[in-house]
Motif scaffolding. Structure first.
Motif, PDB file in Angstrom:
ATOM      1  N   ALA A  22      -5.199 -13.252  -0.214  1.00 34.72           N
ATOM      2  CA  ALA A  22      -5.019 -11.799  -0.127  1.00 34.72           C
ATOM      3  C   ALA A  22      -6.306 -11.134   0.351  1.00 34.72           C
ATOM      4  CB  ALA A  22      -4.638 -11.232  -1.491  1.00 34.72           C
ATOM      5  N   VAL A  23      -6.120 -10.144   1.212  1.00 40.58           N
ATOM      6  CA  VAL A  23      -7.222  -9.242   1.546  1.00 40.58           C
ATOM      7  C   VAL A  23      -7.114  -8.097   0.545  1.00 40.58           C
ATOM      8  CG1 VAL A  23      -8.148  -7.640   3.267  1.00 40.58           C
ATOM      9  CG2 VAL A  23      -7.187  -9.848   3.980  1.00 40.58           C
ATOM     10  N   VAL A  24      -8.196  -7.818  -0.156  1.00 44.00           N
ATOM     11  CA  VAL A  24      -8.156  -6.739  -1.149  1.00 44.00           C
ATOM     12  C   VAL A  24      -9.067  -5.620  -0.664  1.00 44.00           C
ATOM     13  CG1 VAL A  24      -8.470  -6.088  -3.563  1.00 44.00           C
ATOM     14  CG2 VAL A  24      -7.792  -8.428  -2.982  1.00 44.00           C
ATOM     15  N   ASP A  25      -8.537  -4.399  -0.613  1.00 45.54           N
ATOM     16  CA  ASP A  25      -9.312  -3.282  -0.049  1.00 45.54           C
ATOM     17  C   ASP A  25      -9.108  -2.031  -0.896  1.00 45.54           C
ATOM     18  OD1 ASP A  25      -9.251  -1.196   2.872  1.00 45.54           O
ATOM     19  OD2 ASP A  25     -10.972  -2.039   1.831  1.00 45.54           O
ATOM     20  N   ALA A  26      -9.936  -1.063  -0.682  1.00 49.25           N
ATOM     21  CA  ALA A  26      -9.780   0.294  -1.257  1.00 49.25           C
ATOM     22  C   ALA A  26      -9.712   0.254  -2.782  1.00 49.25           C
ATOM     23  CB  ALA A  26      -8.547   0.965  -0.644  1.00 49.25           C
ATOM     24  N   ASP A  27      -8.751   1.019  -3.362  1.00 49.05           N
ATOM     25  CA  ASP A  27      -8.776   1.195  -4.814  1.00 49.05           C
ATOM     26  C   ASP A  27      -8.496  -0.092  -5.576  1.00 49.05           C
ATOM     27  OD1 ASP A  27      -7.323   4.218  -3.902  1.00 49.05           O
ATOM     28  OD2 ASP A  27      -9.282   4.044  -4.915  1.00 49.05           O
ATOM     29  N   ALA A  28      -7.873  -1.084  -4.941  1.00 49.33           N
ATOM     30  CA  ALA A  28      -7.557  -2.334  -5.655  1.00 49.33           C
ATOM     31  C   ALA A  28      -8.814  -3.140  -5.932  1.00 49.33           C
ATOM     32  CB  ALA A  28      -6.570  -3.155  -4.828  1.00 49.33           C
TER      33      ALA A  28
ATOM     34  N   CYS B  83       6.035  -0.412  -0.017  1.00 48.02           N
ATOM     35  CA  CYS B  83       5.484   0.908  -0.345  1.00 48.02           C
ATOM     36  C   CYS B  83       6.470   1.661  -1.234  1.00 48.02           C
ATOM     37  CB  CYS B  83       5.262   1.694   0.939  1.00 48.02           C
ATOM     38  SG  CYS B  83       6.777   2.009   1.838  1.00 48.02           S
ATOM     39  N   PRO B  84       6.006   2.721  -1.892  1.00 48.74           N
ATOM     40  CA  PRO B  84       6.919   3.513  -2.723  1.00 48.74           C
ATOM     41  C   PRO B  84       7.981   4.180  -1.843  1.00 48.74           C
ATOM     42  CG  PRO B  84       4.626   4.007  -3.242  1.00 48.74           C
ATOM     43  CD  PRO B  84       4.621   3.184  -1.994  1.00 48.74           C
TER      44      PRO B  84
ATOM     45  N   ALA C 160       6.891 -14.901   0.581  1.00 45.44           N
ATOM     46  CA  ALA C 160       7.517 -15.175   1.887  1.00 45.44           C
ATOM     47  C   ALA C 160       6.564 -14.816   3.024  1.00 45.44           C
ATOM     48  CB  ALA C 160       8.794 -14.345   2.007  1.00 45.44           C
ATOM     49  N   HIS C 161       5.334 -14.533   2.691  1.00 42.59           N
ATOM     50  CA  HIS C 161       4.349 -14.179   3.735  1.00 42.59           C
ATOM     51  C   HIS C 161       3.141 -15.113   3.615  1.00 42.59           C
ATOM     52  CE1 HIS C 161       6.859 -10.598   3.425  1.00 42.59           C
ATOM     53  NE2 HIS C 161       6.438 -10.274   4.636  1.00 42.59           N
ATOM     54  N   ASP C 162       2.334 -15.148   4.680  1.00 46.20           N
ATOM     55  CA  ASP C 162       1.143 -16.016   4.646  1.00 46.20           C
ATOM     56  C   ASP C 162      -0.008 -15.334   3.927  1.00 46.20           C
ATOM     57  OD1 ASP C 162       2.041 -18.293   6.460  1.00 46.20           O
ATOM     58  OD2 ASP C 162       2.525 -16.509   7.643  1.00 46.20           O
ATOM     59  N   VAL C 163      -0.162 -14.043   4.187  1.00 43.50           N
ATOM     60  CA  VAL C 163      -1.285 -13.296   3.606  1.00 43.50           C
ATOM     61  C   VAL C 163      -0.799 -11.925   3.140  1.00 43.50           C
ATOM     62  CG1 VAL C 163      -3.522 -12.198   4.124  1.00 43.50           C
ATOM     63  CG2 VAL C 163      -3.023 -14.470   5.020  1.00 43.50           C
ATOM     64  N   THR C 164      -1.339 -11.477   2.023  1.00 44.63           N
ATOM     65  CA  THR C 164      -1.040 -10.129   1.525  1.00 44.63           C
ATOM     66  C   THR C 164      -2.268  -9.247   1.716  1.00 44.63           C
ATOM     67  OG1 THR C 164       0.442 -11.019  -0.154  1.00 44.63           O
ATOM     68  CG2 THR C 164      -0.385  -8.785  -0.522  1.00 44.63           C
ATOM     69  N   VAL C 165      -2.061  -8.032   2.222  1.00 42.67           N
ATOM     70  CA  VAL C 165      -3.167  -7.057   2.281  1.00 42.67           C
ATOM     71  C   VAL C 165      -2.891  -6.044   1.170  1.00 42.67           C
ATOM     72  CG1 VAL C 165      -4.333  -5.298   3.664  1.00 42.67           C
ATOM     73  CG2 VAL C 165      -3.487  -7.400   4.747  1.00 42.67           C
ATOM     74  N   LEU C 166      -3.699  -6.080   0.149  1.00 44.19           N
ATOM     75  CA  LEU C 166      -3.405  -5.324  -1.072  1.00 44.19           C
ATOM     76  C   LEU C 166      -4.371  -4.149  -1.215  1.00 44.19           C
ATOM     77  CD1 LEU C 166      -1.940  -5.214  -3.872  1.00 44.19           C
ATOM     78  CD2 LEU C 166      -3.716  -6.792  -4.707  1.00 44.19           C
ATOM     79  N   GLY C 167      -3.843  -2.939  -1.180  1.00 41.98           N
ATOM     80  CA  GLY C 167      -4.734  -1.821  -1.482  1.00 41.98           C
ATOM     81  C   GLY C 167      -4.641  -0.568  -0.650  1.00 41.98           C
ATOM     82  N   PRO C 168      -4.405  -0.661   0.673  1.00 40.51           N
ATOM     83  CA  PRO C 168      -4.527   0.569   1.482  1.00 40.51           C
ATOM     84  C   PRO C 168      -3.632   1.708   0.975  1.00 40.51           C
ATOM     85  CG  PRO C 168      -4.329  -1.351   2.905  1.00 40.51           C
ATOM     86  CD  PRO C 168      -4.059  -1.816   1.515  1.00 40.51           C
ATOM     87  N   GLY C 169      -4.243   2.777   0.540  1.00 44.19           N
ATOM     88  CA  GLY C 169      -3.478   3.971   0.183  1.00 44.19           C
ATOM     89  C   GLY C 169      -2.797   3.910  -1.160  1.00 44.19           C
ATOM     90  N   LEU C 170      -3.083   2.877  -1.975  1.00 37.38           N
ATOM     91  CA  LEU C 170      -2.381   2.723  -3.269  1.00 37.38           C
ATOM     92  C   LEU C 170      -2.775   3.824  -4.248  1.00 37.38           C
ATOM     93  CD1 LEU C 170      -2.411  -1.069  -4.262  1.00 37.38           C
ATOM     94  CD2 LEU C 170      -0.457   0.315  -3.554  1.00 37.38           C
ATOM     95  N   GLY C 171      -4.033   4.259  -4.163  1.00 39.29           N
ATOM     96  CA  GLY C 171      -4.507   5.235  -5.148  1.00 39.29           C
ATOM     97  C   GLY C 171      -5.000   4.504  -6.386  1.00 39.29           C
ATOM     98  N   SER C 172      -5.611   5.244  -7.316  1.00 41.00           N
ATOM     99  CA  SER C 172      -6.245   4.558  -8.452  1.00 41.00           C
ATOM    100  C   SER C 172      -5.632   4.991  -9.783  1.00 41.00           C
ATOM    101  CB  SER C 172      -7.741   4.872  -8.453  1.00 41.00           C
ATOM    102  OG  SER C 172      -7.870   6.294  -8.472  1.00 41.00           O
TER     103      SER C 172
ATOM    104  N   GLY D 242       0.831  -1.206   0.000  1.00 38.89           N
ATOM    105  CA  GLY D 242       0.000   0.000   0.000  1.00 38.89           C
ATOM    106  C   GLY D 242       0.859   1.247   0.000  1.00 38.89           C
ATOM    107  N   GLY D 243       0.167   2.372   0.075  1.00 38.81           N
ATOM    108  CA  GLY D 243       0.918   3.638   0.131  1.00 38.81           C
ATOM    109  C   GLY D 243       1.147   4.191  -1.266  1.00 38.81           C
ATOM    110  N   GLY D 244       1.330   5.476  -1.317  1.00 33.79           N
ATOM    111  CA  GLY D 244       1.534   6.199  -2.575  1.00 33.79           C
ATOM    112  C   GLY D 244       0.895   7.560  -2.375  1.00 33.79           C
ATOM    113  N   PRO D 245      -0.283   7.766  -2.991  1.00 36.09           N
ATOM    114  CA  PRO D 245      -0.961   9.037  -2.725  1.00 36.09           C
ATOM    115  C   PRO D 245      -1.275   9.218  -1.241  1.00 36.09           C
ATOM    116  CG  PRO D 245      -2.014   7.833  -4.527  1.00 36.09           C
ATOM    117  CD  PRO D 245      -0.992   6.931  -3.958  1.00 36.09           C
ATOM    118  N   TYR D 246      -1.500   8.101  -0.566  1.00 36.86           N
ATOM    119  CA  TYR D 246      -1.835   8.161   0.864  1.00 36.86           C
ATOM    120  C   TYR D 246      -0.805   7.364   1.671  1.00 36.86           C
ATOM    121  CZ  TYR D 246      -6.051   9.141  -1.771  1.00 36.86           C
ATOM    122  OH  TYR D 246      -6.932   9.622  -2.700  1.00 36.86           O
TER     123      TYR D 246
END
Ligand SMILES: NC(=O)C1=CN([C@@H]2O[C@H](COP(=O)(O)OP(=O)(O)OC[C@H]3O[C@@H](n4cnc5c(N)ncnc54)[C@H](O)[C@@H]3O)[C@@H](O)[C@H]2O)[C@@H](O)CC1
Ligand SMILES: [K+]
Length: 478
Positions: A330-336, A260-261, A299-311, A233-237
């Motif tokens: 994966a948990v997918v949230d927000a703009d993803a 993150c970026p 290398a992780h069990d779960v990915t949370v994809l989306g918080p703050g990525l922007g669209s 996540g992260g970028g615009p937010y």
């Protein structure tokens, strides 16, 4: 069909809704007595063989509904070893009422007499492993009796979920099971009756304290027990990925990393020293980063994809590429989220849209929660993934099962609570199936929000939820 674990959850939820366990036991016992009536006429000799748990408790209740039969109750074990209060109270009621009820400590002393009916109430969903003594010898005595055998819930020695027996098991003619069929009964050659014991449908439909039982003991603290979560996540937010990462930690993840970026890494690190960052170059996620992200995610069990990525369109292109190749959870949230309906992925996705995002995904919603539950269930079936649709009542659906969460309050519409929920769902999806993880995450997130409002009144901010997640997950104080 209901598994033993889910039955225990529903039992606890019923209690939280005001239907106490002892009342359920009374209804179970009544159902057992009705099964005896179907097996023999009044006056017949009935031998009740009761274990020390609630399975036995059910039959101790049944004895009181069979006064027109010749009933003898055999408790296997000393009365003080009866495992639950409600079973012990029913034993004491039989003794006080001078029923023919005796405790058998050595199975060699078990004498069933010459019964017309035997009630097998030694063990039900609480059985673990092969029958030990005195239950094993008692099972042989029951099998050798020339009588109709009525088993309570499941024949003793049979695993309620698999139908397998680790050792000797009672060979029942009839089984009276409670609330819903247990999967293991399909493997049992007996006439099965499913008895309604008055558990309200709400105990299954709404999340409650019972849903937390799936998490096991609160004291499982040693490292590596929960799992490792990668937040992309992260970028615009910058606040969103930090909130999701901190929530994942507080909800039990042992390690959380944030991809993150580089441009916002310092800002994200500024939210909390406990965050481990894996910056990639540039200012926003783009397809060029997907290869290294997939390696990191593996290398992780779960990915949370989306918080703050922007669209931004290259960010969404990168989300598509990632989901195209990713095969874990994966948990997918927000703009993803808007990518999910058009990507063909082998990943197991837990999508957490609010109602606006659901509509953007092509789903429909409705102000009435019952209608909304149907619409979300249908959309989840089309989507082929788990949906957790946030609202005054959250709806969790996976195309088969559905559940509704009523915890939470209007204060939680403040920004960031969705990031906290996504992070918590990420941690829980390390240890629970995605549907259960979504239900527990919604329940705990709302409870944390309710606790925050209770303490501070409205004016809730998302970080208020994070610190309250452990109590919301482990404190069963309803
Ligand atoms: N909603 C529900 O879940 C309800 C459950 N009820 C009854 O409660 C039962 C579950 O009760 P419990 O959780 O107390 O468990 P059980 O009564 O099935 O068995 C637990 C007892 O058996 C002993 N035990 C376990 N494995 C053994 C083995 N291999 N050999 C010898 N002893 C063994 C344990 O030490 C414990 O004392 C259900 O099967 C059902 O009959 C009913 O009272 C109604 C409601
Ligand atoms: K039984």
């Amino acid at each position: 069909m209901i598994t033993s674990q889910r039955m225990a959850a529903v039992d606890r939820n019923a209690e939280a809704l005001g239907v106490p366990r002892k009342q359920l036991m009374e209804s179970s016992g009544n159902a057992v007595a009705r099964a005896v009536r179907r097996s023999a006429d009044p006056g017949a000799r009935v031998a009740i063989v009761a274990g020390r748990g609630n399975n036995g408790g059910d039959a101790l209740v049944a004895a009181r509904f069979l006064d027109d039969y010749d009933v003898a109750v055999h408790l296997l074990g000393r009365p003080e070893t009866i495992a639950t209060g409600i079973a012990r109270e029913n034993w004491e009621a039989l003794r006080a009422a001078e029923y023919d009820a005796r405790a058998v400590t050595d199975s060699a002393d078990l004498d069933l007499g010459d019964p017309d009916v035997v009630v097998d109430a030694m063990l039900g969903t609480g059985v673990t492993g092969a029958l030990r003594e005195p239950e094993a010898t008692a099972a042989s005595a029951i099998n050798d009796a020339d009588a109709t055998v009525v088993a309570v819930d499941v024949p003793s020695g049979v695993d309620a979920d698999t139908g397998e027996a680790a050792g000797i098991a009672v060979d029942a003619d009839r089984v009276v099971t409670f609330h819903d069929r247990k999967p293991g009964l399909d493997a049992v050659d007996a006439a099965v009756t499913v008895a309604d014991i008055g558990i309200p449908e709400a105990a299954e439909l709404f999340t409650g304290p019972g849903d937390l039982l799936a998490l096991g003991r609160p004291d499982r603290s040693h490292k590596g027990d929960f799992g490792e979560v990668l937040v992309v996540g992260g970028g615009p937010y910058t606040g969103a990925p930090a909130l999701a990462a901190q929530a994942a930690l507080r909800a039990g993840a042992d390690l959380v990393r944030v991809a993150c970026p580089a441009s916002v890494a310092r800002e994200i690190q500024g939210y909390s020293e406990s965050l481990i960052l894996r910056p990639y170059d540039g200012e926003r996620l783009s397809p060029a980063h997907v290869g290294e992200l997939l390696t990191l995610a593996s290398a992780h069990d779960v990915t949370v994809l989306g918080p703050g990525l922007g669209s931004d369109e290259e960010t969404l292109a990168a989300v598509r590429d990632f989901l195209d190749a990713y095969e874990e959870t994966a948990v997918v949230d927000a703009d993803a989220l808007e990518i999910v309906p058009t990507v063909d992925t082998d990943a197991t996705l837990l999508c957490t849209p609010h109602q606006g995002e659901l509509r953007k995904m092509g789903g429909e919603t409705d102000e009435d929660w019952r209608t909304r539950a149907d619409l979300v269930a249908d959309f989840a079936a089309d989507l082929g993934h788990v949906l957790l649709v946030k609202g005054a009542y959250d709806v969790i659906a996976d195309g088969g099962d559905r559940r509704v969460n009523r915890t939470g309050n209007p204060g939680m519409t403040v920004g960031g609570t969705g990031d906290v929920l996504a992070g918590a769902a990420g941690a829980l999806a390390c240890v629970l199936p995605p549907f259960e993880a979504a239900a527990v995450a919604a329940y705990a997130n709302g409870r944390a929000g309710d606790a925050a409002v209770e303490e501070n009144g409205y004016g809730l901010v998302a970080t208020d939820l994070i610190d309250r997640l452990p109590a919301a997950l482990w404190g069963d104080d309803e």
